[in-house]
Design an enzyme around this catalytic site. Sequence first.
Site, PDB file in Angstrom:
ATOM      1  CE  LYS A   1      -1.554   1.388   4.046  1.00  0.00           C
ATOM      2  NZ  LYS A   1      -1.282   3.056   4.326  1.00  0.00           N
ATOM      3  CG  ASN A   2       2.337   2.707   3.638  1.00  0.00           C
ATOM      4  OD1 ASN A   2       1.274   2.778   3.365  1.00  0.00           O
ATOM      5  ND2 ASN A   2       3.039   2.446   4.801  1.00  0.00           N
TER       6      ASN A   2
ATOM      7  CB  CYS B   1      -3.417  11.299  12.992  1.00  0.00           C
ATOM      8  SG  CYS B   1      -3.454   9.602  12.645  1.00  0.00           S
TER       9      CYS B   1
ATOM     10  NE  ARG C   1       0.786  10.124  10.598  1.00  0.00           N
ATOM     11  CZ  ARG C   1       0.497   9.167   9.773  1.00  0.00           C
ATOM     12  NH1 ARG C   1      -0.843   8.779   9.955  1.00  0.00           N
ATOM     13  NH2 ARG C   1       1.195   8.610   8.683  1.00  0.00           N
TER      14      ARG C   1
ATOM     15  CG  ASP D   1       3.143   1.428   9.321  1.00  0.00           C
ATOM     16  OD1 ASP D   1       2.800   2.331  10.553  1.00  0.00           O
ATOM     17  OD2 ASP D   1       3.218   1.739   8.334  1.00  0.00           O
TER      18      ASP D   1
ATOM     19  NE  ARG E   1      -6.757   4.165   6.203  1.00  0.00           N
ATOM     20  CZ  ARG E   1      -5.538   4.400   6.696  1.00  0.00           C
ATOM     21  NH1 ARG E   1      -5.807   4.447   8.188  1.00  0.00           N
ATOM     22  NH2 ARG E   1      -4.526   4.633   6.493  1.00  0.00           N
TER      23      ARG E   1
END
Length: 437
Positions: free
Chosen positions: A39-40, A133, A138, A324, A416
């Site tokens: 995803k990133n 967030c 952030r 993460d 997500r």
Amino acid sequence: MDPAPLMGGCHKERKGGVDKLAIEGGVKLKGEVTVSGAKNAALPIMAATLLTDDACVIKGVPFLRDTNTMVKILRSLGKNVEFENGVLTVTGSKKLNHVADYKLVSTMRASFCVLGPLLGKLKKAKVSLPGGCVIGNRPVDLHLKGIKLLGADVDIDSGYVVANADRLKGAHIYLGGVYGSSVLATDNVMMAAVLAQGKTVVESAACEPEVADLAEFLIKMGAKIRGHGTPIIEIEGVKRLHGASHTIISDRIEAGTLMIAALITRGDILIKNVNFKHLGALIDKLEEAGAVITKPDDSIRVRYSKPLRAVNVTTLPYPGLPTDMQAQLMALMSVTSGTSVITEKIYPDRFVHVAELNRMGANIQKEGPHAIIQGVDVLSGAPVMASDLRASACLVLAGLAARGKTTVSRIYHLERGYENVEEKLKKLGARVWREKE
Ligand code: UD1
């Protein structure tokens, strides 16, 4: 009432019925599973298609809420996008819109990475600030510092970053912040600098494999970039970029989450489509805890063979242990004998999952940026609530290991970032199903 949280920046609000994931824990997961594209890496690479009017084809794009949000953003900016079977085709347009509005950017922080390519291509961009967030403050100061040094005038106006430049000029940019390098700031600066005049040097650049994958895509488009994957990236500006085709790298965070699924359920999983070079810090930690890990070809086999030891964990920028993976490691440590300390060095407030794990019988105390985890024999299933993407993965892992039934609400967070997660877990033997909130 839609129970989606109201804070901007990291949440996807879901219209209509809201699902929760129910899990009957206690099954040892076994079998094979294939990891999806990262995803990133996909999100900034999708944004990079704004840098050319030519067609781009991106393969291995995971079908996720976040990638679909980026499709909407690209369309709102004037691109034609087709997305089928993991292949994304982006075409047009000579007339790009330079405004990325609040509605779209607020649903996903990574949308902010359209700033660099819009500025690079159009010399102007108006992109909504992503907002707060649940995992902590952030800021975007490093993004703004980078584009200012490239020659852009930057204003904050009514919640938008408004950037304009007659021309962008290469510069020497130190991009380190209080918490080290920034992934998306490096992406944004790189994407603005590829079409700047002259040479840009980014010092203290993020070294994450996803940043390097973006650089590889930009190079295929005709950009001149060296040093990506290291803290010093050199970019020689070019006049124009052309279309390109690229396959996204595999998702190291999904792979890591599945590795922990094998261990927390005392199972044995072969995880395919993995680049284990991207997982060095995690493999090292899990081996220290007693996991049996082998690496046949492009796969990793993770096997539980004996009770795991508690290990201390500190999150750091790549190649350190990824933030993460912190929540998922906490789920694992909560059922490991002994005491472990998890120190969060990227987002010191990223601990919302602690209270939910404790609801399931874990014994975790938060002390500033540390969590002190006293392992327990077994967790007990409970209704819990996901607060962000990786926290939801942590709760699903805890549910897989727990005695009895767990329901994880606000499961849209999981969607997500994890493609087909339910199907993948079911194939490994997990008892999971969806229920309406
Ligand atoms: C990316 C990842 C996210 C991951 C994070 C850290 C994407 C789409 N998201 O987010 O999953 O958790 O990297 O690995 O790739 N910071 C500043 N000023 C800035 C920007 C960041 O101080 O202008 C700080 C942040 O608050 C944080 C640290 O730098 O403490 C690292 O954040 P950053 O790498 O920017 O995270 P993202 O790129 O947003």
